[in-house]
Design a protein around this motif. Structure first.
Motif, PDB file in Angstrom:
ATOM      1  N   ARG A 154     -44.176 -68.967 -98.535  1.00  0.00           N
ATOM      2  CA  ARG A 154     -43.276 -67.894 -98.096  1.00  0.00           C
ATOM      3  C   ARG A 154     -42.247 -67.528 -99.167  1.00  0.00           C
ATOM      4  NH1 ARG A 154     -43.792 -70.447 -92.884  1.00  0.00           N
ATOM      5  NH2 ARG A 154     -41.727 -71.401 -92.930  1.00  0.00           N
ATOM      6  N   ARG A 155     -42.238 -68.287-100.255  1.00  0.00           N
ATOM      7  CA  ARG A 155     -41.334 -67.913-101.357  1.00  0.00           C
ATOM      8  C   ARG A 155     -41.707 -66.546-101.918  1.00  0.00           C
ATOM      9  NH1 ARG A 155     -45.236 -71.238-103.590  1.00  0.00           N
ATOM     10  NH2 ARG A 155     -45.948 -70.805-105.728  1.00  0.00           N
ATOM     11  N   HIS A 156     -42.911 -66.080-101.567  1.00  0.00           N
ATOM     12  CA  HIS A 156     -43.333 -64.756-102.029  1.00  0.00           C
ATOM     13  C   HIS A 156     -43.172 -63.690-100.956  1.00  0.00           C
ATOM     14  CE1 HIS A 156     -45.882 -67.313-104.897  1.00  0.00           C
ATOM     15  NE2 HIS A 156     -44.833 -66.856-105.546  1.00  0.00           N
ATOM     16  N   THR A 157     -42.644 -64.071 -99.780  1.00  0.00           N
ATOM     17  CA  THR A 157     -42.518 -63.106 -98.682  1.00  0.00           C
ATOM     18  C   THR A 157     -41.074 -62.640 -98.534  1.00  0.00           C
ATOM     19  OG1 THR A 157     -44.220 -64.390 -97.574  1.00  0.00           O
ATOM     20  CG2 THR A 157     -43.085 -62.737 -96.232  1.00  0.00           C
ATOM     21  N   PRO A 158     -40.791 -61.424 -98.986  1.00  0.00           N
ATOM     22  CA  PRO A 158     -39.406 -60.940 -98.907  1.00  0.00           C
ATOM     23  C   PRO A 158     -38.878 -61.025 -97.471  1.00  0.00           C
ATOM     24  CG  PRO A 158     -40.741 -59.438-100.205  1.00  0.00           C
ATOM     25  CD  PRO A 158     -41.684 -60.453 -99.621  1.00  0.00           C
ATOM     26  N   GLY A 159     -37.611 -61.291 -97.366  1.00  0.00           N
ATOM     27  CA  GLY A 159     -36.997 -61.361 -96.037  1.00  0.00           C
ATOM     28  C   GLY A 159     -36.914 -62.781 -95.501  1.00  0.00           C
ATOM     29  N   THR A 160     -37.696 -63.703 -96.039  1.00  0.00           N
ATOM     30  CA  THR A 160     -37.624 -65.080 -95.535  1.00  0.00           C
ATOM     31  C   THR A 160     -36.542 -65.849 -96.312  1.00  0.00           C
ATOM     32  OG1 THR A 160     -39.237 -65.869 -97.160  1.00  0.00           O
ATOM     33  CG2 THR A 160     -40.112 -65.111 -95.039  1.00  0.00           C
ATOM     34  N   ALA A 161     -36.072 -66.925 -95.684  1.00  0.00           N
ATOM     35  CA  ALA A 161     -35.081 -67.766 -96.370  1.00  0.00           C
ATOM     36  C   ALA A 161     -35.721 -68.391 -97.610  1.00  0.00           C
ATOM     37  CB  ALA A 161     -34.587 -68.852 -95.424  1.00  0.00           C
ATOM     38  N   GLU A 162     -37.001 -68.782 -97.480  1.00  0.00           N
ATOM     39  CA  GLU A 162     -37.700 -69.388 -98.624  1.00  0.00           C
ATOM     40  C   GLU A 162     -37.679 -68.428 -99.815  1.00  0.00           C
ATOM     41  OE1 GLU A 162     -38.870 -69.139 -95.596  1.00  0.00           O
ATOM     42  OE2 GLU A 162     -39.387 -71.156 -94.882  1.00  0.00           O
ATOM     43  N   TYR A 163     -37.940 -67.168 -99.536  1.00  0.00           N
ATOM     44  CA  TYR A 163     -37.965 -66.152-100.596  1.00  0.00           C
ATOM     45  C   TYR A 163     -36.596 -66.048-101.261  1.00  0.00           C
ATOM     46  CZ  TYR A 163     -38.318 -61.522-102.775  1.00  0.00           C
ATOM     47  OH  TYR A 163     -38.301 -60.475-103.661  1.00  0.00           O
ATOM     48  N   ARG A 164     -35.575 -65.939-100.434  1.00  0.00           N
ATOM     49  CA  ARG A 164     -34.241 -65.732-100.994  1.00  0.00           C
ATOM     50  C   ARG A 164     -33.794 -66.924-101.842  1.00  0.00           C
ATOM     51  NH1 ARG A 164     -29.734 -63.941 -96.982  1.00  0.00           N
ATOM     52  NH2 ARG A 164     -28.603 -64.019 -98.952  1.00  0.00           N
ATOM     53  N   ILE A 165     -34.080 -68.117-101.346  1.00  0.00           N
ATOM     54  CA  ILE A 165     -33.625 -69.297-102.104  1.00  0.00           C
ATOM     55  C   ILE A 165     -34.441 -69.441-103.386  1.00  0.00           C
ATOM     56  CG2 ILE A 165     -33.326 -71.804-102.063  1.00  0.00           C
ATOM     57  CD1 ILE A 165     -33.084 -71.569 -98.980  1.00  0.00           C
TER      58      ILE A 165
END
Ligand code: GLC
Length: 652
Positions: free
Chosen positions: A534-545
Motif C-alpha cells: 500500500r506504500r504505492h496507493t495514494p491516500g493510505t497512511a502507508e503511502y504517506r509515511i
C-alpha cells in the motif's frame, strides 16, 4: 610511537610466529601492526600484565590478528585501503540505515536478499541485521543470547547465505552491520557447557562463585536490568553448584574480561564477522564489560580500555570496519565510548544517540520542545571523526534516560515528569492516544520504560481503529516530524523496520511463553507485505509515511551541510513548541540550512528577524528543501502547521 619494551616484545613474537604466518605477504599487516603495537601493548599490559603468562597471551593476540588478516578476502582488503584513504567516508550525509530482524523482515536471510530493492526504493543504504547467530530454541533475548558465535541460526539460514547477502549488498553499495554480543553468551554456548561440566579453564570465562559471599557484595551496588523477568544479577547453577553472574536474563552468562583468553576469543569473533563482509560491527551492551565490586558495573574505565584494545587490534587486521557502541547510558557517559582525549575515535566510531531518542519522545508527549532543547545542549560534543546513530525506535524499549537537572531546567519535577511520560506513552493519561506498553517496571525504584511500535505510540493505531482522518493525519505528521530530526541532526539516521509503513503493535508475542514476559516483542514485527504494497496507493497512511520518508532521505543525501562535522548550532527561540537548529558549512556559512520543527498540534510562528542569519535580508528568498516549496511567511514571520517541520535554505 616507538618504544623499546614493546618493540622488543614484538620482535620476539614475530620471530616465533609459525611459518604458516610468516611466509605470507603481510606488508600492510606489518605496517599497521607497527603503527598500533605500542598502544596495543600498553593496553594489554595494563589489563593483563600481572599474569605469568602475559607474553604467551600477547603472542596469541598477535597470532589472532595475523591469522584473520591472512583469511581476509582480497575484496575486503581493497575496501580497507580505500577507506584508509577516504577516512571521513562514514560522516557523509548519503548514509541512511535500517535495523531489522531477518526473520521478521524477509522470513530468513535469503528473503532479506530478495528484498534489497526495497531498501533502495526507500533510500536506505545501510542495513543492520539483528542477531542472526545460533541461539537457543526457546528464550534467547531476541538472539542476544548466542550459543555459537561463528554459526548462523539455522532458522534464518547458513553462513554461505550470510556471505552471499554481504556480497550482494556490497554490489549495490549497501553497508552491512552485524551484532557481536560481547558481554555474555547463552548458557548453551560450548564454553558454558564446559564450565558446567566442571572445567576450571572455562569456569574462568565467566564470573562463578561457590557461595553468596561475592554475589552479595556485587548486588549491593548493581542495578537490575530486567527487574520484572530476571531480578538480581546472579543465577544458581545446579549442575555446576555455583552462582554465575547473569546481568541480563538468567540464561545470559556474563563473560569475564579479566581473563585474556576471553578477550582474544571475542576479538577473533569480531574479526571473523569482519571477514564475512560486515562493514560495521555493533558491539552490544559495551557499558557492562567490566565488573567491579562496589560499582554499578557499568561504564568502568577498564570497559573503555577493552574497547580501545579491540579497536587498535581490529585496525591492524580490518581497518575499514567500524564499531557501533551500544551503550544506553547517561549523556555524559555516552560520548566516552568514542574514546576520550582524541580526535579520531579510539573506541567506537559510532554510538547510539539514546539521549536524543528519549528527548524526542518527551517532545511528543509534552507537545513542546523544552526538555528536548535542554537535553540536547547537555550532550557533550562528539569527536571529529565519530558520529551518532540517531533513531526514533529500535527493537528495545524507550528508557527515559535524560538528566534530572535538564528536566528541572525545562521547568518540571523529575519524578512526576517521568511518571507523566510513562502514563502518556502507555495511554494512561487523558487526552493521549498512545498505545505503548510498560517495560521493566521496577516496583522498588518506581522506574519504568516503554515498549511499543512507532505507529502505535504516535496514535496511528487509535486513529485507524476509530477511522478518524484528522487523527490519522496528526499521527502521520508526527512520524515524519520525528524522522525529520534524525535525518537532519547530524549522524546516521537508523530507521526501524516496519516503521516506514506504519506497522502497529503486534500482540501475538503474548501467546509464546518464551516471549510473553518481555513486552519488547510488541514492536518486533513480521512485515505484512500486503500492507507494504500500500506504500504505492495514494491516500493510505502507508503511502504517506513511506513516500514522505523516501523524499526526506533523497533530499537529505543532497544537502552537504547535513554531513556530520560538528556543524550544528542549536538556536534558542521564544516559542517553546519549536525545536530549531542550524546546520552549516564549517568554512563558509553560505549553505546553511535552518531546521524548524513544531512539536505542537497547533500552528506556530517564528520571527525570523530574531535569528542572526535568517533575518530580513533573506526574506522572500527562502525555500523548504523538503517540499521544494516556499515556506509560509507573513512578512518575516515563518508559520508552521501542527506537527510540521521544514528544512529552510536560501534560494540561489
Ligand atoms: C542490548 C540489546 C538488547 C538485549 C541486551 C542484552 O541492549 O539491544 O536487545 O536485551 O543487549 O543482550
Amino acid at each position: 610511537m616507538y618504544e623499546q619494551a614493546s618493540h622488543s616484545l614484538l620482535n620476539d613474537i614475530l620471530n616465533r610466529l609459525k611459518a604458516e604466518i610468516s611466509s605470507r605477504d603481510l606488508r600492510h599487516f606489518y605496517t599497521r601492526l607497527g603503527a598500533n603495537f605500542y598502544g596495543i601493548h600498553s593496553l594489554f599490559k595494563h589489563l593483563y600484565g600481572e599474569r605469568d603468562d602475559f607474553e604467551l597471551q600477547a603472542q596469541r593476540l598477535v597470532e589472532t590478528m595475523a591469522r584473520q588478516y591472512i583469511r581476509r578476502p582480497p575484496a575486503l582488503r581493497k575496501v580497507d585501503l580505500e577507506r584508509e584513504k577516504d577516512f571521513d567516508w562514514f560522516l557523509h550525509q548519503k548514509w541512511a540505515g535500517m535495523a531489522l530482524y531477518s526473520n521478521g523482515f524477509g522470513g530468513d536471510l535469503k528473503g532479506v536478499g530478495e528484498r534489497l530493492g526495497y531498501f533502495q526504493e526507500l533510500g536506505v543504504n545501510l542495513v543492520h541485521i539483528m542477531p542472526a547467530m545460533k541461539c537457543p530454541e526457546g528464550a534467547s533475548d531476541g538472539g542476544y543470547a548466542v550459543s555459537d558465535f561463528r554459526a548462523i541460526d539455522p532458522r534464518v539460514g547458513t553462513l554461505p547465505d550470510m556471505q552471499k547477502l554481504a556480497r550482494d549488498m556490497r554490489k549495490r553499495g549497501i553497508l552491512l552491520a552485524l551484532d557481536v554480543v560481547l558481554n555474555h553468551t547463552s548458557d548453551e554456548h560450548e564454553w558454558a557447557i564446559k564450565a558446567r561440566a566442571g572445567d576450571p579453564a572455562y569456569q574462568d570465562f565467566y564470573y562463578t562463585y561457590p557461595n553468596r559471599a561475592v554475589p552479595d557484595m556485587f548486588e549491593e551496588s548493581m542495578p537490575e536490568i530486567f527487574p520484572e523477568t530476571a531480578p538480581g544479577n546472579f543465577t544458581w547453577n545446579e549442575e555446576m553448584q555455583r552462582w554465575v553472574m547473569t546481568v541480563f536474563n538468567s540464561y545470559q552468562w556474563d563473560l569475564n574480561y579479566s581473563n585474556p583468553a576471553v578477550f582474544i576469543e571475542m576479538l577473533d569473533v569480531i574479526l571473523f564477522w569482519a571477514n564475512q563482509g560486515a562493514d560495521i560491527v555493533r558491539l552490544d551492551a559495551v557499558a557492562f564489560l567490566w565488573k567491579k565490586i562496589g560499582s554499578t558495573c557499568q561504564n568502568e574505565r577498564e570497559a573503555h580500555l577493552i574497547l580501545q584494545l579491540l579497536k587498535d587490534c581490529s585496525q591492524v587486521t580490518a581497518p575499514g570496519v567500524l564499531f557501533i557502541a551500544e551503550a544506553i547510558v547517561a549523556p555524559v557517559e555516552v560520548t566516552k565510548y568514542f574514546g576520550e582525549d582524541a580526535v579520531i575515535a579510539k573506541e567506537c566510531e559510532i554510538a547510539y544517540n539514546a539521549t536524543l531518542m528519549a528527548l524526542l519522545w518527551d517532545a511528543v508527549a509534552t507537545k513542546n520542545a523544552r526538555l528536548l532543547r535542554e537535553g540536547v545542549t547537555s550532550v557533550p560534543l562528539k569527536l571529529e571523526r565519530a558520529t551518532w546513530l540517531n533513531y526514533v525506535r529500535c527493537h528495545d524499549d524507550i528508557g527515559l534516560g535524560f538528566d534530572d537537572n535538564d528536566i528541572r531546567q525545562a521547568g518540571y519535577e523529575p519524578v512526576s515528569h517521568r511518571r507523566y511520560l510513562v502514563d502518556y506513552l502507555t495511554g494512561q493519561h487523558p487526552g493521549t492516544h498512545a498505545r505503548g506498553v510498560p517495560f521493566g517496571r521496577n516496583e522498588r525504584t518506581g522506574d519504568a520504560r516503554i515498549s511499543g511500535s512507532l505507529a502505535s505510540l504516535t496514535g496511528l493505531q487509535h486513529a485507524l481503529e476509530s477511522e478518524d482522518p484528522q487523527a490519522i493525519d496528526h499521527a502521520v505528521r508526527t512520524i515524519l516530524l520525528l524522522h525529520s530530526i534524525i535525518c537532519s541532526f547530524g549522524g546516521l539516521p537508523l530507521l526501524y523496520y516496519g516503521d516506514e509503513i506504519g506497522t502497529l503493535n503486534d500482540e501475538s508475542y503474548m501467546e509464546d511463553p518464551h516471549k510473553s514476559g518481555d513486552t519488547r516483542w510488541v514492536h518486533r514485527p513480521t512485515i505484512d507485505w500486503e500492507k507494504a504494497d500500500r506504500r504505492h496507493t495514494p491516500g493510505t497512511a502507508e503511502y504517506r509515511i513511506f513516500q514522505g520518508l523516501k523524499q526526506m532521505l533523497a533530499v537529505r543525501s543532497e544537502i552537504t551541510v547535513f554531513a556530520d562535522f560538528n556543524n550544528r548550532e542549536l538556536i534558542a527561540v521564544e516559542n517553546p513548541n519549536l525545536f530549531v537548529f542550524e546546520r552549516y558549512n564549517v568554512t563558509a556559512r553560505t549553505d546553511a540550512v535552518l531546521v524548524v520543527a513544531n512539536f505542537n498540534g497547533k500552528p506556530q510562528s517564528l520571527d525570523l528577524d530574531g535569528l542572526a542569519h535568517w533575518g530580513r535580508h533573506r526574506y522572500g528568498r527562502l525555500v523548504d528543501l523538503y517540499t521544494g516549496r516556499r515556506p509560509d511567511l507573513v512578512n518575516n514571520t515563518l508559520v508552521l502547521g501542527g506537527y510540521q517541520f521544514c528544512w529552510l535554505s536560501e534560494m540561489w
